[in-house]
Motif scaffolding. Structure first.
Motif, PDB file in Angstrom:
ATOM      1  N   ILE A 188       5.976   0.317  -4.692  1.00 55.67           N
ATOM      2  CA  ILE A 188       6.819   1.494  -4.896  1.00 55.67           C
ATOM      3  C   ILE A 188       7.650   1.711  -3.640  1.00 55.67           C
ATOM      4  N   PHE A 189       8.955   1.877  -3.815  1.00 51.10           N
ATOM      5  CA  PHE A 189       9.868   2.032  -2.689  1.00 51.10           C
ATOM      6  C   PHE A 189       9.726   3.421  -2.069  1.00 51.10           C
ATOM      7  N   GLN A 190       9.607   3.457  -0.739  1.00 48.55           N
ATOM      8  CA  GLN A 190       9.515   4.727  -0.017  1.00 48.55           C
ATOM      9  C   GLN A 190      10.824   5.042   0.702  1.00 48.55           C
ATOM     10  N   ALA A 191      11.282   4.116   1.528  1.00 49.07           N
ATOM     11  CA  ALA A 191      12.524   4.240   2.279  1.00 49.07           C
ATOM     12  C   ALA A 191      12.894   2.852   2.749  1.00 49.07           C
ATOM     13  N   LYS A 192      14.081   2.703   3.312  1.00 50.75           N
ATOM     14  CA  LYS A 192      14.530   1.395   3.747  1.00 50.75           C
ATOM     15  C   LYS A 192      13.488   0.706   4.623  1.00 50.75           C
ATOM     16  N   GLY A 193      13.035  -0.471   4.154  1.00 48.96           N
ATOM     17  CA  GLY A 193      12.060  -1.243   4.911  1.00 48.96           C
ATOM     18  C   GLY A 193      10.630  -0.782   4.748  1.00 48.96           C
ATOM     19  N   ARG A 194      10.389   0.229   3.906  1.00 51.99           N
ATOM     20  CA  ARG A 194       9.033   0.765   3.764  1.00 51.99           C
ATOM     21  C   ARG A 194       8.682   0.951   2.292  1.00 51.99           C
ATOM     22  N   SER A 195       7.451   0.626   1.950  1.00 52.65           N
ATOM     23  CA  SER A 195       6.961   0.789   0.584  1.00 52.65           C
ATOM     24  C   SER A 195       5.445   0.906   0.620  1.00 52.65           C
ATOM     25  N   PHE A 196       4.869   1.145  -0.534  1.00 49.70           N
ATOM     26  CA  PHE A 196       3.413   1.178  -0.685  1.00 49.70           C
ATOM     27  C   PHE A 196       3.136   0.734  -2.106  1.00 49.70           C
ATOM     28  N   THR A 197       1.890   0.494  -2.432  1.00 51.94           N
ATOM     29  CA  THR A 197       1.572   0.052  -3.785  1.00 51.94           C
ATOM     30  C   THR A 197       0.990   1.200  -4.603  1.00 51.94           C
ATOM     31  N   ALA A 198       1.097   1.063  -5.908  1.00 52.37           N
ATOM     32  CA  ALA A 198       0.498   2.061  -6.796  1.00 52.37           C
ATOM     33  C   ALA A 198      -1.007   2.116  -6.586  1.00 52.37           C
ATOM     34  N   ALA A 199      -1.630   0.971  -6.307  1.00 51.25           N
ATOM     35  CA  ALA A 199      -3.071   0.941  -6.061  1.00 51.25           C
ATOM     36  C   ALA A 199      -3.425   1.756  -4.832  1.00 51.25           C
ATOM     37  N   GLN A 200      -2.616   1.643  -3.778  1.00 47.51           N
ATOM     38  CA  GLN A 200      -2.861   2.433  -2.576  1.00 47.51           C
ATOM     39  C   GLN A 200      -2.668   3.920  -2.855  1.00 47.51           C
ATOM     40  N   LEU A 201      -1.613   4.262  -3.592  1.00 49.30           N
ATOM     41  CA  LEU A 201      -1.332   5.659  -3.892  1.00 49.30           C
ATOM     42  C   LEU A 201      -2.432   6.287  -4.733  1.00 49.30           C
ATOM     43  N   LEU A 202      -2.867   5.565  -5.784  1.00 49.35           N
ATOM     44  CA  LEU A 202      -3.856   6.104  -6.720  1.00 49.35           C
ATOM     45  C   LEU A 202      -5.285   5.952  -6.216  1.00 49.35           C
ATOM     46  N   GLY A 203      -5.471   5.117  -5.198  1.00 47.59           N
ATOM     47  CA  GLY A 203      -6.822   4.865  -4.705  1.00 47.59           C
ATOM     48  C   GLY A 203      -7.655   4.088  -5.693  1.00 47.59           C
ATOM     49  N   ASP A 204      -6.991   3.286  -6.554  1.00 46.44           N
ATOM     50  CA  ASP A 204      -7.706   2.595  -7.625  1.00 46.44           C
ATOM     51  C   ASP A 204      -6.847   1.433  -8.122  1.00 46.44           C
ATOM     52  N   MET A 205      -7.282   0.221  -7.858  1.00 51.58           N
ATOM     53  CA  MET A 205      -6.506  -0.952  -8.250  1.00 51.58           C
ATOM     54  C   MET A 205      -6.407  -1.091  -9.764  1.00 51.58           C
ATOM     55  N   GLN A 206      -7.504  -0.829 -10.469  1.00 49.43           N
ATOM     56  CA  GLN A 206      -7.492  -0.980 -11.925  1.00 49.43           C
ATOM     57  C   GLN A 206      -6.565   0.047 -12.574  1.00 49.43           C
ATOM     58  N   ALA A 207      -6.632   1.288 -12.129  1.00 52.40           N
ATOM     59  CA  ALA A 207      -5.771   2.327 -12.703  1.00 52.40           C
ATOM     60  C   ALA A 207      -4.304   2.020 -12.451  1.00 52.40           C
TER      61      ALA A 207
END
Length: 282
Positions: A103-122
């Protein structure tokens, strides 16, 4: 990186937020009014649209901050296919969730849905879907509403830091929204899963839901899951879902094929609760 952003890396986030919370709930007439008047003046708060337009009538600063609006001050987009903007504020970012969940945060920075949700399967069900990150400033209405009708399935309180979520911090802190304390709310809808993530921030870390009251604080030291399946908690499109005791950011995740983001929305676009966020496919 700005000086303020640099300082937030070393500040005692939770202690400062606890002090701010005590001030926000204080009924000391001088303190609460000084806080209210400062925010109204500095940020240009429009109290004419509030259910209680008298700035002196609020018993605490938090009561002012979480104020209700007059009936009709916000209305849902009339198109029945429209998924609604969950809050007032402005778009921080929105777009596609990459196939790898990024998921895009800002130029040069992002994170994953798994990191955001705290759950890889979800997170897997949202790969290839879409997201919208909405920042609520101090001047905004601080209640968060449902984009679409959904049945609450689970909440996940994910522990973390309490970085500022202002523009400088979003540009300067990698994975910011996946690092801050947050409450993930999973819903089942007629198009599949939908997640609304209430992200805390420095001095603005309180989260309260309509179904169980205050969720943050207490701050978590480990992931806390609550299973709401079978409890019959159904929230209609446009209904209030939660509020920030102080404000921050809400992130909506949609699965692939569910909806198309509304045209004309870009980073920094000002938005209002109830306007079209996306349009249901099919």
């Amino acid at each position: 990186m700005s000086l303020v952003t640099a300082l937030t890396r070393v500040l005692p986030h939770r202690m400062l937020s606890s002090i701010a919370r005590s001030a926000a709930y204080s009924q000391d007439p001088w303190l609460k009014q000084a806080l209210i008047d400062t925010v109204v003046r500095r940020f240009g708060v429009d109290l004419a649209e509030a259910a209680q337009p008298d700035a002196t009538a609020y018993p605490t600063f938090n009561a002012f901050f979480t104020r209700a609006l007059k009936p009709g001050a916000r209305t849902p987009d009339p198109d029945p296919r429209a998924l609604l903007m969950p809050a007032d504020g402005h778009i921080s970012q929105l777009g596609a969730i990459e196939a790898d969940g990024r998921i895009f945060q800002a130029k040069g920075r992002s994170f994953t849905a798994a990191q955001l949700l705290g759950d890889m399967q979800a997170a897997r069900v949202f790969a290839g879907g879409s997201f919208a990150t909405v920042y609520l400033s101090p001047r905004d209405y601080h209640r968060v509403h449902m984009p679409w009708t959904g049945t609450l399935r689970e909440t996940v309180h994910v522990p973390g830091r309490l970085f500022s979520v202002g523009t400088a911090a979003v540009r300067g802190v990698s994975g910011l929204f996946a690092r801050n304390e947050r409450l993930v709310c999973h819903f089942d809808t007629d198009f599949g899963p939908m997640a609304s993530v209430m992200v805390g921030a420095l001095l603005v870390s309180g989260v309260e839901t309509v179904w169980s009251g205050v969720e943050i604080p207490d701050y978590a030291d480990e992931v806390v899951r609550k299973d709401w399946r079978g409890k019959g908690i159904v929230l209609e499109r446009f209904a209030e879902m939660a509020r920030f005791n102080y404000g921050s950011t809400v992130i909506v995740l949609l699965p692939p094929g569910a909806a198309t983001l509304a045209p004309g929305l870009d980073a920094e676009s000002p938005v209002k609760l109830g306007q079209a966020l996306a349009y249901r496919r099919g």
